[in-house]
Write an enzyme that holds these catalytic residues in place. Structure first.
Site, PDB file in Angstrom:
ATOM      1  N   ASP A  38     -19.032   6.629  40.637  1.00 32.31           N
ATOM      2  CA  ASP A  38     -19.607   7.875  41.135  1.00 32.31           C
ATOM      3  C   ASP A  38     -19.657   7.842  42.661  1.00 32.31           C
ATOM      4  O   ASP A  38     -19.700   6.770  43.283  1.00 32.31           O
ATOM      5  CB  ASP A  38     -21.030   8.059  40.604  1.00 32.31           C
ATOM      6  CG  ASP A  38     -21.065   8.468  39.145  1.00 32.31           C
ATOM      7  OD1 ASP A  38     -19.992   8.739  38.581  1.00 32.31           O
ATOM      8  OD2 ASP A  38     -22.165   8.512  38.571  1.00 32.31           O
ATOM      9  N   LYS A  60     -18.000  13.725  41.070  1.00 28.23           N
ATOM     10  CA  LYS A  60     -17.754  15.133  40.752  1.00 28.23           C
ATOM     11  C   LYS A  60     -17.829  15.989  42.009  1.00 28.23           C
ATOM     12  O   LYS A  60     -16.904  16.683  42.360  1.00 28.23           O
ATOM     13  CB  LYS A  60     -18.775  15.633  39.714  1.00 28.23           C
ATOM     14  CG  LYS A  60     -18.809  14.802  38.437  1.00 28.23           C
ATOM     15  CD  LYS A  60     -17.454  14.716  37.775  1.00 28.23           C
ATOM     16  CE  LYS A  60     -17.542  13.958  36.462  1.00 28.23           C
ATOM     17  NZ  LYS A  60     -17.900  12.533  36.623  1.00 28.23           N
ATOM     18  N   MET A 170     -31.915  17.146  39.826  1.00 28.89           N
ATOM     19  CA  MET A 170     -31.003  18.139  40.419  1.00 28.89           C
ATOM     20  C   MET A 170     -31.682  19.503  40.580  1.00 28.89           C
ATOM     21  O   MET A 170     -31.099  20.547  40.292  1.00 28.89           O
ATOM     22  CB  MET A 170     -29.744  18.280  39.543  1.00 28.89           C
ATOM     23  CG  MET A 170     -28.996  16.984  39.358  1.00 28.89           C
ATOM     24  SD  MET A 170     -27.688  17.052  38.120  1.00 28.89           S
ATOM     25  CE  MET A 170     -28.637  17.085  36.582  1.00 28.89           C
TER      26      MET A 170
END
Length: 263
Positions: A38, A60, A170
């Site tokens: 990541d 991502k 998030m």
């Protein structure tokens, strides 16, 4: 000697610094032929890999240059493992919490690729340690982990009304809207909350407030890795401060007598 078949180890890299990873994860990193990591994995964690290991950033980072789609990550895992390599899929935090691990497991199972999973310290635990906020207490025994991107307001409200703890990952970008909806659903403005950013990193910060105060002051999201802890337990740091400021007890430590204990 028969060749060792390719396989994948899905591991949790913790919230940042290498000191937070487990011994099992450290061993997997040292043995990896390929590492798919990541974007937010700590640099010192990546330094534990062998010098000859192939390292691929599969972060991502939607809208950012170089962002890798999940399908591409799955394809790389399968391709490299099929060549007999030990592939480590290195997640930030714990792979089972917002790491899309289920999609990776489905892909590996479909392609008959052996795998194992090694847990990591998730952001909620790191934030708890950074802010001195217990995620559960005896009077707040229930906890809900949720995503700020797809919150279930009725569920969050129900937990908070029952004196539980809500950890919203998030959520920085969506926090004002979430709090407004919680208030509309009957959550009191006095409910304490904490915004913990970059927990365990050198840029770590914690802001303690209440639902009403944050709505009044406003909240500006930033690029840090932030989560929000809401609920009665979030008031513990203030209680600890008062205890530290209090005169020491003269008659020794004080604790609750266990239920049913005979004197």
């Amino acid at each position: 000697m028969a060749a060792v078949p390719g396989h994948v180890t899905i591991v949790g890299g913790g919230p940042g610094p290498a000191e937070h990873i487990t011994l099992a994860v450290a061993k997997a990193l040292r043995e990896a032929d390929v590492c798919l990591h990541d974007r937010m994995v700590g640099k010192d964690v990546l330094e534990m890999l062998r010098k000859d290991a192939s390292v691929v950033d599969v972060g991502k980072g939607w809208g950012k240059p170089g962002a890798v789609m999940q399908m591409a990550c799955n394809a790389i895992m399968t391709r490299e493992a099929a060549q007999g390599k030990h592939v480590v899929r290195l997640h930030t935090g714990d792979p089972s919490i917002y790491g899309r691990m289920e999609e990776e497991l489905r892909h590996l199972a479909l392609n008959k690729i052996p795998y194992k999973i090694l847990p990591g310290v998730t952001a909620a635990s790191a934030a708890s340690a950074a802010s001195h906020i217990p995620l559960t207490t005896r009077t707040s025994p229930n906890i809900l982990i949720t995503s700020g991107q797809r919150p279930s307001i009725p569920t969050m409200a129900a937990v908070l009304k029952d004196r539980g703890t809500v950890v919203s990952y998030m959520s920085s970008k969506y926090l004002p809207s979430i709090l407004q909806q919680l208030v509309a659903d009957g959550v009191k403005g006095t409910v304490p909350l904490a915004i913990v950013s970059d927990a365990s990193r050198s840029t770590e910060s914690t802001k303690i407030s209440t639902v009403a105060s944050l709505l009044k002051e406003g909240h500006q999201p930033d690029e840090k890795q932030s989560l929000c802890i809401l609920g009665e337990a979030t008031g513990v740091p203030e209680t600890l401060k008062k205890l530290r400021d209090h005169e020491p007890f003269d008659d020794g430590p004080v604790w609750d007598e266990p239920s049913g204990c005979k004197k």
